[in-house]
Design a protein around this motif. Structure first.
Motif, PDB file in Angstrom:
ATOM      1  N   SER A 158      35.856  68.116  33.442  1.00 10.80           N
ATOM      2  CA  SER A 158      34.423  68.413  32.835  1.00 10.80           C
ATOM      3  C   SER A 158      33.553  67.257  32.609  1.00 10.80           C
ATOM      4  O   SER A 158      32.293  67.651  32.992  1.00 10.80           O
ATOM      5  N   THR A 159      33.934  66.296  32.339  1.00  4.52           N
ATOM      6  CA  THR A 159      33.126  64.853  32.280  1.00  4.52           C
ATOM      7  C   THR A 159      32.593  64.649  33.739  1.00  4.52           C
ATOM      8  O   THR A 159      31.251  64.276  33.604  1.00  4.52           O
ATOM      9  N   PHE A 160      33.511  64.968  34.742  1.00  4.87           N
ATOM     10  CA  PHE A 160      32.858  64.690  36.052  1.00  4.87           C
ATOM     11  C   PHE A 160      31.761  65.617  36.321  1.00  4.87           C
ATOM     12  O   PHE A 160      30.653  65.163  37.134  1.00  4.87           O
ATOM     13  N   LYS A 161      31.840  66.947  36.085  1.00  2.00           N
ATOM     14  CA  LYS A 161      30.801  67.846  36.289  1.00  2.00           C
ATOM     15  C   LYS A 161      29.561  67.269  35.534  1.00  2.00           C
ATOM     16  O   LYS A 161      28.445  67.706  36.283  1.00  2.00           O
ATOM     17  N   LEU A 162      29.849  67.272  34.185  1.00  2.00           N
ATOM     18  CA  LEU A 162      28.697  66.935  33.305  1.00  2.00           C
ATOM     19  C   LEU A 162      27.672  65.486  33.924  1.00  2.00           C
ATOM     20  O   LEU A 162      26.687  65.725  33.824  1.00  2.00           O
ATOM     21  N   GLU A 163      28.610  64.597  34.110  1.00  2.00           N
ATOM     22  CA  GLU A 163      27.840  63.510  34.725  1.00  2.00           C
ATOM     23  C   GLU A 163      27.154  63.690  36.095  1.00  2.00           C
ATOM     24  O   GLU A 163      26.123  63.054  36.420  1.00  2.00           O
ATOM     25  N   THR A 164      27.802  64.485  36.867  1.00  2.00           N
ATOM     26  CA  THR A 164      27.216  64.894  38.006  1.00  2.00           C
ATOM     27  C   THR A 164      25.718  65.806  37.635  1.00  2.00           C
ATOM     28  O   THR A 164      24.925  65.308  38.311  1.00  2.00           O
ATOM     29  N   GLN A 171      24.022  65.413  35.179  1.00  2.00           N
ATOM     30  CA  GLN A 171      23.027  64.565  34.656  1.00  2.00           C
ATOM     31  C   GLN A 171      22.554  63.578  35.680  1.00  2.00           C
ATOM     32  O   GLN A 171      21.274  63.260  35.726  1.00  2.00           O
ATOM     33  N   LEU A 172      23.162  63.197  36.798  1.00  5.58           N
ATOM     34  CA  LEU A 172      22.560  62.445  37.830  1.00  5.58           C
ATOM     35  C   LEU A 172      21.685  63.271  38.533  1.00  5.58           C
ATOM     36  O   LEU A 172      20.454  62.727  39.021  1.00  5.58           O
ATOM     37  N   HIS A 173      21.970  64.506  38.965  1.00  4.60           N
ATOM     38  CA  HIS A 173      21.106  65.449  39.487  1.00  4.60           C
ATOM     39  C   HIS A 173      19.811  65.498  38.633  1.00  4.60           C
ATOM     40  O   HIS A 173      18.558  65.505  39.128  1.00  4.60           O
ATOM     41  N   ILE A 174      19.855  65.657  37.291  1.00  6.64           N
ATOM     42  CA  ILE A 174      18.711  65.669  36.347  1.00  6.64           C
ATOM     43  C   ILE A 174      17.540  64.602  36.592  1.00  6.64           C
ATOM     44  O   ILE A 174      16.544  64.790  36.716  1.00  6.64           O
ATOM     45  N   GLN A 175      18.516  63.233  36.708  1.00  6.66           N
ATOM     46  CA  GLN A 175      17.784  62.153  36.848  1.00  6.66           C
ATOM     47  C   GLN A 175      17.333  61.837  38.069  1.00  6.66           C
ATOM     48  O   GLN A 175      16.672  60.874  38.242  1.00  6.66           O
ATOM     49  N   ARG A 176      17.621  62.710  39.260  1.00  5.88           N
ATOM     50  CA  ARG A 176      17.028  62.609  40.548  1.00  5.88           C
ATOM     51  C   ARG A 176      17.593  61.306  41.187  1.00  5.88           C
ATOM     52  O   ARG A 176      17.269  60.756  42.020  1.00  5.88           O
ATOM     53  N   LYS A 177      18.864  61.039  40.784  1.00  3.64           N
ATOM     54  CA  LYS A 177      19.552  59.746  41.160  1.00  3.64           C
ATOM     55  C   LYS A 177      20.546  60.268  42.374  1.00  3.64           C
ATOM     56  O   LYS A 177      21.828  60.289  42.020  1.00  3.64           O
ATOM     57  N   TRP A 178      19.821  60.876  43.659  1.00  4.43           N
ATOM     58  CA  TRP A 178      20.606  61.741  44.534  1.00  4.43           C
ATOM     59  C   TRP A 178      21.603  60.816  45.253  1.00  4.43           C
ATOM     60  O   TRP A 178      22.699  61.316  45.426  1.00  4.43           O
ATOM     61  N   ASN A 179      21.486  59.467  45.655  1.00  4.85           N
ATOM     62  CA  ASN A 179      22.342  58.640  46.333  1.00  4.85           C
ATOM     63  C   ASN A 179      23.772  58.408  45.306  1.00  4.85           C
ATOM     64  O   ASN A 179      24.725  58.339  45.687  1.00  4.85           O
ATOM     65  N   VAL A 180      23.418  58.163  44.027  1.00  9.31           N
ATOM     66  CA  VAL A 180      24.472  57.822  43.142  1.00  9.31           C
ATOM     67  C   VAL A 180      25.332  59.113  42.824  1.00  9.31           C
ATOM     68  O   VAL A 180      26.353  59.250  42.832  1.00  9.31           O
ATOM     69  N   MET A 181      24.611  60.188  42.920  1.00  7.14           N
ATOM     70  CA  MET A 181      25.366  61.479  42.694  1.00  7.14           C
ATOM     71  C   MET A 181      26.086  61.969  43.898  1.00  7.14           C
ATOM     72  O   MET A 181      27.407  62.281  43.785  1.00  7.14           O
ATOM     73  N   ILE A 182      25.936  61.771  44.918  1.00  4.82           N
ATOM     74  CA  ILE A 182      26.430  62.109  46.343  1.00  4.82           C
ATOM     75  C   ILE A 182      27.631  61.098  46.339  1.00  4.82           C
ATOM     76  O   ILE A 182      28.763  61.475  46.558  1.00  4.82           O
ATOM     77  N   LEU A 183      27.382  59.899  46.073  1.00  9.53           N
ATOM     78  CA  LEU A 183      28.587  58.727  46.320  1.00  9.53           C
ATOM     79  C   LEU A 183      29.522  59.196  45.175  1.00  9.53           C
ATOM     80  O   LEU A 183      30.594  58.972  45.341  1.00  9.53           O
ATOM     81  N   TYR A 184      29.362  59.606  44.000  1.00 12.86           N
ATOM     82  CA  TYR A 184      30.090  59.927  42.838  1.00 12.86           C
ATOM     83  C   TYR A 184      30.856  61.265  43.305  1.00 12.86           C
ATOM     84  O   TYR A 184      32.068  61.047  43.001  1.00 12.86           O
ATOM     85  N   ILE A 185      30.366  62.292  43.644  1.00 15.32           N
ATOM     86  CA  ILE A 185      31.024  63.316  44.175  1.00 15.32           C
ATOM     87  C   ILE A 185      31.929  63.117  45.383  1.00 15.32           C
ATOM     88  O   ILE A 185      33.294  63.351  45.495  1.00 15.32           O
ATOM     89  N   ALA A 186      31.513  62.315  46.267  1.00 11.33           N
ATOM     90  CA  ALA A 186      32.396  62.104  47.434  1.00 11.33           C
ATOM     91  C   ALA A 186      33.539  61.092  47.132  1.00 11.33           C
ATOM     92  O   ALA A 186      34.820  61.319  47.612  1.00 11.33           O
ATOM     93  N   SER A 187      33.219  60.039  46.553  1.00 15.78           N
ATOM     94  CA  SER A 187      34.222  59.210  46.137  1.00 15.78           C
ATOM     95  C   SER A 187      35.251  60.016  45.203  1.00 15.78           C
ATOM     96  O   SER A 187      36.557  59.564  45.181  1.00 15.78           O
ATOM     97  N   SER A 188      34.827  60.554  44.363  1.00 12.05           N
ATOM     98  CA  SER A 188      35.798  61.516  43.510  1.00 12.05           C
ATOM     99  C   SER A 188      36.592  62.260  44.128  1.00 12.05           C
ATOM    100  O   SER A 188      37.933  62.234  43.928  1.00 12.05           O
ATOM    101  N   TYR A 189      36.320  63.099  45.252  1.00 13.47           N
ATOM    102  CA  TYR A 189      37.073  63.959  45.788  1.00 13.47           C
ATOM    103  C   TYR A 189      37.824  63.220  46.901  1.00 13.47           C
ATOM    104  O   TYR A 189      39.110  63.446  47.060  1.00 13.47           O
ATOM    105  N   LEU A 190      37.181  62.448  47.701  1.00 14.93           N
ATOM    106  CA  LEU A 190      37.986  61.751  48.741  1.00 14.93           C
ATOM    107  C   LEU A 190      39.006  61.065  48.241  1.00 14.93           C
ATOM    108  O   LEU A 190      40.244  60.959  48.674  1.00 14.93           O
ATOM    109  N   PHE A 191      38.590  60.035  47.447  1.00  8.74           N
ATOM    110  CA  PHE A 191      39.690  59.098  47.060  1.00  8.74           C
ATOM    111  C   PHE A 191      41.005  59.614  46.128  1.00  8.74           C
ATOM    112  O   PHE A 191      41.953  59.422  45.956  1.00  8.74           O
TER     113      PHE A 191
END
Length: 122
Positions: free
Chosen positions: A77-83, A85-105
């Motif tokens: 749930s915190t992972f989803k909330l932080e994602t 928040q990154l979307h709202i802040q328009r930090k697209w690169n950070v958001m994509i890196l966070y999602i990709a690294s969370s799932y892949l790793f």
């Protein structure tokens, strides 16, 4: 049944306070907009849960460590909330890196944890 609930509750208590303590420590040492604390906790949790599953533990230990401790230690749930928040802040690169690294790793570490757990029980 009551013992199963007790194992999950005990594990959950220790998992939650462990997540809180580790998250506080990581955020204090590495203040950043990237959600490293949640990422590291969830990746560690993926690996450890893999070991628990691969280790073929008895039912009580699986409930205590897997369902209880790891269920409270990791935080989807915190992972989803932080994602969000990154979307709202328009930090697209950070958001994509966070999602990709969370799932892949996360999947990779769970896979490695399972195999490590199997090796430990041979």
């Amino acid at each position: 049944m009551i013992f199963n609930i007790a194992w999950v509750a005990i594990g959950g208590f220790f998992g939650a306070i462990s997540r809180f303590g580790l998250s506080t420590l990581i955020k204090g040492k590495y203040p950043t907009t990237f959600p490293f604390a949640t990422l590291l906790i969830n990746l560690l949790g993926s690996f450890l849960l893999g070991i628990i599953v691969g280790g073929n533990l008895g039912n009580s230990l699986r409930l205590l460590l897997g369902t209880g401790f790891m269920g409270a230690f990791t935080t989807f749930s915190t992972f989803k909330l932080e994602t969000i928040q990154l979307h709202i802040q328009r930090k697209w690169n950070v958001m994509i890196l966070y999602i990709a690294s969370s799932y892949l790793f996360g999947i990779l570490l769970a896979f490695l944890g399972i195999h490590f757990g199997i090796l430990l029980t041979r």
